[in-house]
Write an enzyme that holds these catalytic residues in place. Structure first.
Site, mmCIF file in Angstrom:
data_model
loop_
_atom_site.group_PDB
_atom_site.id
_atom_site.type_symbol
_atom_site.label_atom_id
_atom_site.label_comp_id
_atom_site.label_asym_id
_atom_site.label_seq_id
_atom_site.Cartn_x
_atom_site.Cartn_y
_atom_site.Cartn_z
ATOM 1 N N CYS A 185 0.848 -1.178 0.000
ATOM 2 C CA CYS A 185 0.000 0.000 0.000
ATOM 3 C C CYS A 185 0.889 1.235 0.000
ATOM 4 O O CYS A 185 2.064 1.164 0.356
ATOM 5 C CB CYS A 185 -0.914 0.035 1.222
ATOM 6 N N ARG B 219 1.722 1.365 -5.945
ATOM 7 C CA ARG B 219 1.822 0.479 -4.784
ATOM 8 C C ARG B 219 0.487 -0.166 -4.438
ATOM 9 O O ARG B 219 0.432 -1.073 -3.587
ATOM 10 C CB ARG B 219 2.329 1.260 -3.566
ATOM 11 N N TRP C 248 -3.660 -1.874 -1.659
ATOM 12 C CA TRP C 248 -3.662 -3.149 -2.376
ATOM 13 C C TRP C 248 -4.048 -4.205 -1.357
ATOM 14 O O TRP C 248 -3.330 -4.439 -0.402
ATOM 15 C CB TRP C 248 -2.277 -3.429 -2.962
ATOM 16 N N ASN D 220 0.688 0.184 6.167
ATOM 17 C CA ASN D 220 1.151 -0.704 5.106
ATOM 18 C C ASN D 220 1.908 -1.844 5.766
ATOM 19 O O ASN D 220 2.792 -1.611 6.588
ATOM 20 C CB ASN D 220 2.071 0.042 4.137
ATOM 21 N N GLU E 205 11.788 -13.637 -19.018
ATOM 22 C CA GLU E 205 11.334 -12.269 -18.761
ATOM 23 C C GLU E 205 10.335 -11.812 -19.816
ATOM 24 O O GLU E 205 9.350 -11.140 -19.500
ATOM 25 C CB GLU E 205 12.532 -11.320 -18.712
ATOM 26 N N LYS F 179 6.552 -10.530 -18.885
ATOM 27 C CA LYS F 179 5.992 -9.249 -19.306
ATOM 28 C C LYS F 179 4.699 -9.480 -20.074
ATOM 29 O O LYS F 179 3.715 -8.765 -19.891
ATOM 30 C CB LYS F 179 7.002 -8.506 -20.209
ATOM 31 N N HIS G 127 10.055 -32.592 -24.045
ATOM 32 C CA HIS G 127 9.857 -33.338 -22.803
ATOM 33 C C HIS G 127 8.492 -33.029 -22.182
ATOM 34 O O HIS G 127 8.350 -33.050 -20.952
ATOM 35 C CB HIS G 127 10.984 -33.041 -21.824
ATOM 36 N N LYS H 223 3.505 -2.765 -7.443
ATOM 37 C CA LYS H 223 4.898 -2.530 -7.812
ATOM 38 C C LYS H 223 5.885 -3.090 -6.808
ATOM 39 O O LYS H 223 6.825 -3.790 -7.163
ATOM 40 C CB LYS H 223 5.128 -1.022 -7.964
#
Length: 578
Positions: free
Chosen positions: A2, A27, A74, A100, A453, A457, A476, A573
């Site tokens: 938060c 946040r 959050w 927070n 990565e 994204k 596999h 974030k």
């Protein structure tokens, strides 16, 4: 995760709070609220929704008063709703606070308080703190009620509180969650992160775990949890608000992708001399990180292994269950925010077992900076988009600086700029992919972390299922998922891996896959449906050229699907809870 902010001074507090909260929405953004003290009372206004929406709907700006606190949430305990939004009151409205973090013993405390007659208006763990303080106010003045209540709390917190009997001050405390004082002239600020205060000051005092502070318009005092005075160093940052604004781009993420051509030079200027000596002095190197930072750490482990080091990358949350660090171990902790809870916990475990710590972070004054034996800063300024872009590229640059000479990296800005020029063709490929249900990324060698990565994204902002593998792993098991029309994105530069990955591409084509290759190899081009062309560069540096188009591809697919890439659902974030 938060965002919190507090203000005391001569300005209208509500104005400062709303502007600051908008810079903290990365946040958390499922609910928002403010509390402002005036000469008559403490008034709270809060609800589910964004800062912009709720502040208008509830008239935040009509609140009078020069002292206030604010919060953007959050959700961790309790669903997003008005009742669970912060700030919280106690029963008597004698104290209001924002929090927070996570209170681990909140159930035990709630049962105790309920037995004493306290009534709760939310499902949050945070509200418990207000009631603890209310109970303690029966025998103590605000400061001692504050610290005695916190002494009973187990878990993590960054807290700002205002007392009805002391409305000219803000009480602050930190333990495991970021909290920074902003020092102004005739005014003081306190927030989770520096950008929330940059409009007003560039002088900051990061609080440390166990610190308690009292802010008034004339200054601040810091003590420990027992009430003993302590001193903390101030830092001056050279960021300006333009660095934290969109700069004409439609989204922060696109701005930050484009910023990489400039900020890479700032990263290359960072001091790695002490870090390189540590690397040289240790044979065993454990690298701990989460998410995007883990992918950078994985690539670092590959580079160090090539140099003969015993290097392993660990997902931080599992480190203490797997690893056995000792005084012969160097732990490299990579955390963009410097506050990632899983990384900090893994660092504590490593330190308890005698390991040395090398921290890599973007945030001056963050928790990792006080826990590490040596530090390397990314130097890329604040990153507002939730999906990491420029900080990942900076982490790659630091990884290379730890292994190679700086001269090897002097052409990175041009490499990145050249790849950014391909945005139009990347957007055309994005149009082809925007309605698919599954995507698979493959690579070999140094390209595997880039495939991971790229996949991360793609999934986190497009909401399309995506997986990544070393290309040899397809046969596999994963080939069973490759059917007609399924996209396979191959990271296939003209290096020693090209011959092998061509075989994997053919395997997917035989099953109907649509292949998008990031390549400069003529044989790969022949077997691919779409091409993102790489420049002819030092083969060790291909990862820097590869990641840019994958970031752009994820961005454009997200936008084409009507998503907001700056605020992917269910994510935040800075991950400050385990």
């Amino acid at each position: 995760m938060c965002g919190i902010i507090g203000y005391v001074g001569g300005k209208r507090a509500s104005d400062v709070l709303v502007k600051g909260l908008k810079h903290l929405e990365y946040r958390g953004y499922d609910s928002v609220g403010v509390a402002v003290a005036n000469e008559y009372s403490l008034e709270i206004r809060k609800d589910k929704g964004s800062v912009s929406q709720v502040s208008v709907d509830l008239g935040f700006m009509t609140l009078d008063g020069h002292v206030g606190i604010g919060h953007t949430r959050w959700a961790t305990h309790g669903a997003p709703c008005r009742e669970n939004a912060h700030p919280h009151f106690d029963c008597k409205k004698s104290v209001t606070l924002v929090h927070n973090g996570v209170i681990e013993n909140y159930i035990e405390l709630k049962e105790e308080l309920a037995a004493k007659g306290h009534k709760f208006s939310s499902d949050t763990d945070s509200e418990i703190i207000a009631h603890l303080i209310e109970e303690q106010l029966k025998t103590d003045k605000p400061f001692y009620a504050f610290i005695k209540s916190l002494a009973r709390v187990k878990g993590t917190y960054a807290i700002l509180a205002i007392f009805a009997e002391d409305i000219k001050r803000i009480y602050a405390a930190r333990n495991g969650s970021p909290l920074i004082i902003g020092v102004g002239k005739g005014e003081m600020f306190c927030a989770s992160d520096i950008p929330a205060m940059l409009n007003y000051t560039k002088t900051f005092v990061p609080l440390e775990d166990g610190d308690v502070a009292i802010l008034s318009k004339t200054g601040y005092k810091i003590s420990d949890i027992s009430g003993n005075r302590v001193e903390r160093k101030s830092v001056v940052v050279d960021w300006d608000m333009e660095m934290a604004e969109k700069g004409g781009y439609p989204h922060f993420m696109l701005k930050e992708i484009n910023d990489q051509r400039h900020f890479i030079n700032e990263t290359l200027a960072t001091d790695v001399s002490v870090a390189k000596k540590l690397i040289d002095n240790y044979e065993r190197i454990d690298i701990i990180a989460c998410g995007t930072s883990y992918h950078a750490g994985l690539l670092l482990s590959y580079l160090l292994t090539r140099k003969g080091k015993l290097a392993h990358a660990f997902i931080a949350s599992d480190y203490s269950f797997i690893a056995r660090p000792d005084n012969k171990t160097l732990v490299v902790a990579i955390t963009q925010s410097g506050e990632t809870a899983d990384v900090l916990q893994a660092v504590r475990f490593a330190k308890e077992n005698g390991a040395r710590i090398l921290g890599i972070t973007n945030v001056v004054g963050s928790s990792i900076t006080r826990m590490a034996d040596a530090l390397v800063y990314l130097n890329v300024g604040p990153e507002i988009g939730v999906a990491a872009t420029k900080t990942f590229t900076a982490q790659l640059a630091v990884a290379y600086l730890l292994v190679y000479s700086k001269e090897k990296l002097n052409g990175l800005s041009k490499i990145i700029s050249d790849m950014l020029e391909k945005e139009r063709e990347i957007k055309e490929i994005a149009i082809k992919l925007k309605d698919v249900h599954d995507v698979f990324f493959i690579g070999k060698g140094l390209n595997v972390p880039i495939a991971y990565e790229g996949s991360l994204k793609f999934k986190e902002i497009s909401y399309i299922h995506s997986e990544a593998y070393p290309s040899g792993e397809l046969k596999h098991g994963t080939l069973s998922l490759i059917t007609r029309g399924v996209p396979v994105i191959a990271i296939a530069p003209d290096d020693e891996t090209a011959v092998k990955i061509i075989g994997s591409i053919k395997e997917t084509k035989a099953r109907g896959a649509v292949v998008v290759s990031v390549t400069d190899n003529p044989d790969v081009i022949k077997v691919s449906d779409y091409i993102i062309t790489l420049p002819k560069i030092d083969k060790d540096l291909y990862p820097f050229a590869e990641i840019i188009p994958l970031q752009l591809l994820a961005y454009h697919v997200s936008v084409l699907r009507g998503n907001n890439p700056d605020k992917p659902r269910n994510l935040a974030k800075s991950i400050t809870v385990e």
